[in-house]
Design a protein around this motif. Sequence first.
Motif, mmCIF file in Angstrom:
data_model
loop_
_atom_site.group_PDB
_atom_site.id
_atom_site.type_symbol
_atom_site.label_atom_id
_atom_site.label_comp_id
_atom_site.label_asym_id
_atom_site.label_seq_id
_atom_site.Cartn_x
_atom_site.Cartn_y
_atom_site.Cartn_z
ATOM 1 N N ARG A 24 -2.651 0.431 -8.508
ATOM 2 C CA ARG A 24 -4.220 0.589 -8.852
ATOM 3 C C ARG A 24 -4.782 1.342 -7.808
ATOM 4 O O ARG A 24 -4.468 1.284 -6.508
ATOM 5 C CB ARG A 24 -4.840 -0.726 -8.529
ATOM 6 N N ALA A 25 -5.353 2.675 -7.926
ATOM 7 C CA ALA A 25 -6.000 3.682 -7.118
ATOM 8 C C ALA A 25 -7.166 3.012 -6.224
ATOM 9 O O ALA A 25 -7.864 2.392 -6.833
ATOM 10 C CB ALA A 25 -6.173 5.061 -7.731
ATOM 11 N N GLY A 26 -7.206 3.719 -5.127
ATOM 12 C CA GLY A 26 -8.237 3.358 -4.292
ATOM 13 C C GLY A 26 -8.612 4.365 -2.994
ATOM 14 O O GLY A 26 -7.696 5.245 -3.131
ATOM 15 N N ARG A 27 -9.541 4.094 -2.454
ATOM 16 C CA ARG A 27 -9.858 5.401 -1.446
ATOM 17 C C ARG A 27 -10.703 4.587 -0.332
ATOM 18 O O ARG A 27 -11.309 3.456 -0.495
ATOM 19 C CB ARG A 27 -10.694 6.372 -2.032
ATOM 20 N N MET A 28 -9.944 5.023 0.955
ATOM 21 C CA MET A 28 -10.946 4.298 1.950
ATOM 22 C C MET A 28 -11.536 5.611 2.840
ATOM 23 O O MET A 28 -10.941 6.417 3.124
ATOM 24 C CB MET A 28 -9.944 3.688 2.969
ATOM 25 N N VAL A 55 0.877 -1.091 -0.014
ATOM 26 C CA VAL A 55 0.004 0.020 -0.170
ATOM 27 C C VAL A 55 0.834 1.144 -0.082
ATOM 28 O O VAL A 55 1.898 1.382 0.811
ATOM 29 C CB VAL A 55 -0.987 0.200 1.226
ATOM 30 N N LYS A 56 0.768 2.258 -0.932
ATOM 31 C CA LYS A 56 1.261 3.454 -0.988
ATOM 32 C C LYS A 56 0.266 4.362 -0.799
ATOM 33 O O LYS A 56 -0.925 4.683 -1.678
ATOM 34 C CB LYS A 56 1.858 3.702 -2.358
ATOM 35 N N TRP A 57 0.238 5.116 0.382
ATOM 36 C CA TRP A 57 -0.761 6.236 0.831
ATOM 37 C C TRP A 57 -0.462 7.423 0.021
ATOM 38 O O TRP A 57 0.754 7.879 0.142
ATOM 39 C CB TRP A 57 -0.665 6.240 2.481
ATOM 40 N N LEU A 58 -1.222 8.013 -0.431
ATOM 41 C CA LEU A 58 -1.337 9.239 -1.233
ATOM 42 C C LEU A 58 -1.803 10.472 -0.832
ATOM 43 O O LEU A 58 -1.329 11.654 -1.217
ATOM 44 C CB LEU A 58 -2.128 8.939 -2.464
ATOM 45 N N GLY A 59 -3.016 10.411 0.234
ATOM 46 C CA GLY A 59 -3.532 11.872 0.596
ATOM 47 C C GLY A 59 -4.713 11.713 1.545
ATOM 48 O O GLY A 59 -5.097 10.552 1.602
ATOM 49 N N TYR A 90 -5.066 5.744 -1.864
ATOM 50 C CA TYR A 90 -3.935 4.851 -1.744
ATOM 51 C C TYR A 90 -3.708 4.287 -3.099
ATOM 52 O O TYR A 90 -4.591 4.187 -4.111
ATOM 53 C CB TYR A 90 -4.235 3.806 -0.830
ATOM 54 N N LYS A 91 -2.557 3.632 -3.334
ATOM 55 C CA LYS A 91 -2.528 2.808 -4.501
ATOM 56 C C LYS A 91 -1.940 1.618 -3.979
ATOM 57 O O LYS A 91 -1.058 1.375 -3.100
ATOM 58 C CB LYS A 91 -1.510 3.176 -5.541
ATOM 59 N N ILE A 92 -2.442 0.374 -4.655
ATOM 60 C CA ILE A 92 -1.993 -0.918 -4.478
ATOM 61 C C ILE A 92 -1.603 -1.555 -5.770
ATOM 62 O O ILE A 92 -2.368 -1.654 -6.755
ATOM 63 C CB ILE A 92 -2.883 -1.850 -3.508
ATOM 64 N N ASN A 93 -0.351 -1.985 -5.971
ATOM 65 C CA ASN A 93 0.118 -2.458 -7.226
ATOM 66 C C ASN A 93 -0.320 -1.677 -8.369
ATOM 67 O O ASN A 93 -0.849 -1.972 -9.453
ATOM 68 C CB ASN A 93 -0.306 -3.705 -7.441
#
Length: 133
Positions: free
Chosen positions: A107-111, A74-78, A102-105
Amino acid sequence: MKHKKASSGAACPCGRGQLYAACCGRYHGGQPVPSAEALMRSRYSAFVMGNEAYLRQSWAAGNLPDGPLLDAAVKWLGLTILSTEAGGEQDQTGVVTFVARYKINGRAGRMQERSRFVREQGLWRYLDGDVSD
């Protein structure tokens, strides 16, 4: 996972627009956190920096999950704080609702989470949260 060291002139990952050393860095270094929102921001910064020790010590007693808290993929983006309820210097509980991107591999996502915080022996701690997509 070894946690990353931020230079004293680095921007804090929490999004407040301050230098890490003057923002979350002081809490990671042991200074008491003044509010539930400040704890939320410092925990987000700890996730970004891979500081599992801080995440563990900022969790409420009895609520710390078993196993690792960090995922190296997981790479946290903001971080965006959506709302806060109580959680000030005179309160015993607080709620912070936020969105973390965040991004995983690649692929962007949000929590989105509604996090609950509580004071234990005068110190803010993360109790639990309800995650929604």
